[in-house]
Enzyme design. Structure first.
Site, short mmCIF file in Angstrom:
data_model
loop_
_atom_site.label_atom_id
_atom_site.label_comp_id
_atom_site.label_asym_id
_atom_site.label_seq_id
_atom_site.Cartn_x
_atom_site.Cartn_y
_atom_site.Cartn_z
N HIS A 123 -22.94 57.47 -60.14
CA HIS A 123 -24.13 56.64 -59.94
C HIS A 123 -25.12 56.84 -61.09
O HIS A 123 -24.98 57.75 -61.90
CB HIS A 123 -24.87 57.08 -58.66
CG HIS A 123 -24.15 56.76 -57.40
ND1 HIS A 123 -24.59 55.83 -56.50
CD2 HIS A 123 -23.00 57.27 -56.88
CE1 HIS A 123 -23.77 55.77 -55.47
NE2 HIS A 123 -22.78 56.64 -55.67
N GLU B 167 -25.99 49.89 -61.05
CA GLU B 167 -25.90 51.19 -61.75
C GLU B 167 -24.78 51.10 -62.77
O GLU B 167 -23.63 51.49 -62.54
CB GLU B 167 -25.70 52.30 -60.72
CG GLU B 167 -26.92 52.35 -59.79
CD GLU B 167 -26.80 53.37 -58.66
OE1 GLU B 167 -27.76 53.45 -57.87
OE2 GLU B 167 -25.78 54.07 -58.58
N GLU C 169 -25.08 61.72 -60.27
CA GLU C 169 -26.12 60.84 -60.83
C GLU C 169 -26.21 61.11 -62.32
O GLU C 169 -26.49 62.22 -62.75
CB GLU C 169 -27.48 61.15 -60.17
CG GLU C 169 -27.49 60.95 -58.65
CD GLU C 169 -27.60 59.48 -58.25
OE1 GLU C 169 -27.87 58.63 -59.12
OE2 GLU C 169 -27.41 59.20 -57.04
N HIS D 37 -23.40 51.14 -55.98
CA HIS D 37 -24.63 50.35 -56.16
C HIS D 37 -24.41 49.49 -57.41
O HIS D 37 -24.24 50.01 -58.51
CB HIS D 37 -25.84 51.26 -56.32
CG HIS D 37 -26.09 52.09 -55.09
ND1 HIS D 37 -26.29 53.45 -55.14
CD2 HIS D 37 -26.12 51.74 -53.79
CE1 HIS D 37 -26.47 53.90 -53.90
NE2 HIS D 37 -26.37 52.88 -53.07
#
Ligand SMILES: [Zn+2]
Length: 341
Positions: free
Chosen positions: A161, A67, A225, A64
């Site tokens: 991420h 990010e 994450e 993404h």
């Protein structure tokens, strides 16, 4: 020339983003410390030490494009390696995945890249787009990397991420569905050393990058994450010291002083509901800034759309990755409940 530009500046990411034509042809060269560098396309760089490698490590970021923290971490690691400040002792493939979406500071250009792996990129010519082409290219890069390695090498893939929203548990990892294989406590201890204290055990196949490496190549693979999305240059890098130091130690084969994995110190969840958006009027019934892992009581209405209501099935069922703005047919919300490992 190109090799000098790369080794003097270390700026592989910047050249990949702003002069991608430099990498239209595959490039190979050897650094002064004997490490072979292979660049197969913009944003995809492999390092192979002269000595036998016991681990084949994939680090991916920017799946993404907005990010930024993981992109900055990987950019710095690659730069250090190119400038001989860090010497990789294992085979290492670093992937800056969605370069065009970094330029527009968006999650993606046309389509969520992390829903296109394990062949989901396959499409008719009319559906072809940059993300689908890139998913296919990245699958091939990972396949080549693992299959050209030593068969006994441990295969690792950390897909890095940051989340759209804040999280009650700042750093968390999604453990792809293992189809009955055992979860690795050693890997959980490694991620814990990176500052990750929350693990989400997936219980079904999916089309993410980490599931692809896990399923196709038996890699220990995770979607990690690392906090909340910020713009380039606006990340508080002090929040990423642990992950950067731990990844550096892994790459350089420095001793990782991993404490034994202690489930008491962690939060472990399993996915309970995967809620997809089927109607244009799909709506979430909590505030847009509700943090990930906020939990609700059994029966609580989480989301609705014409013809359906989605409620908690358990007490303390928590929400993760809510996003009512996804395309129809895509996942709008996960719910998780505590479990043991
Ligand atoms: Zn992401």
């Amino acid at each position: 020339m190109l090799v000098e530009r790369l080794t003097l500046s270390g700026q592989f990411l910047a050249l990949s983003r702003f002069e991608p034509q430099l990498f239209n042809q595959p490039i190979e060269f050897v650094l002064a410390n004997g490490v072979t560098v292979n660049i197969s396309s913009p944003g995809v760089i492999q390092f192979t030490p002269a000595s036998t490698s016991l681990k084949d490590i994939v680090l991916s970021c920017g799946v993404h494009g907005n990010e930024t923290a993981p992109i900055e971490i990987c950019d710095d690691l690659v730069s250090q390696i190119l400038r001989l400040e860090l010497s990789p002792q294992h085979r290492l493939l670093v992937i800056f995945a969605n370069l065009p979406s970094m330029d527009i500071e968006k999650r993606f250009v046309e389509e969520n890249l992390n829903r296109l792996f394990s062949g989901a990129h396959f499409s008719s010519a009319s559906e072809q787009n940059l993300e689908r082409q890139r998913a296919k290219e990245l699958e091939q890069a990972v396949a080549n990397f693992y299959t050209q390695g030593n068969e006994s090498a441990q295969r690792l893939h950390y897909d890095l991420h940051t989340a759209i929203r804040a999280s009650k548990n700042d750093k968390f990892a999604v453990y792809p569905f293992l189809h009955g294989k055992q979860h690795s406590l050693e890997q959980l201890a490694f991620l814990y050393a990176c500052g990750v204290n929350t693990f989400l055990l997936s219980e079904s196949p999916t089309t993410t990058f980490s599931y692809y490496s896990s399923r196709q190549f038996g890699a220990h693979a995770f979607t990690v994450e690392l906090g909340k999305v910020q713009r380039f240059g606006e990340n508080d890098m002090s929040k990423f010291v642990a992950v950067k130091e731990t990844l550096t130690a892994l790459i350089a084969n420095k001793e990782l002083k991993l404490p034994e994995f202690s489930p008491q110190k962690c939060f472990i969840y399993r996915v309970n509901q995967v809620i997809n958006k089927h109607q244009a009027d799909f709506k979430l019934h909590f505030d847009s800034d509700t943090p990930n892992f906020t939990d609700f009581e059994k029966g609580h209405l989480l989301a609705s759309e014409t013809g359906a209501q989605y409620r908690c099935e358990f007490d303390n069922e928590a929400i993760v990755f809510p996003n009512e703005n996804v395309a129809i047919g895509q996942r709008a919300l996960l719910t998780v409940v505590a479990t043991k490992i």
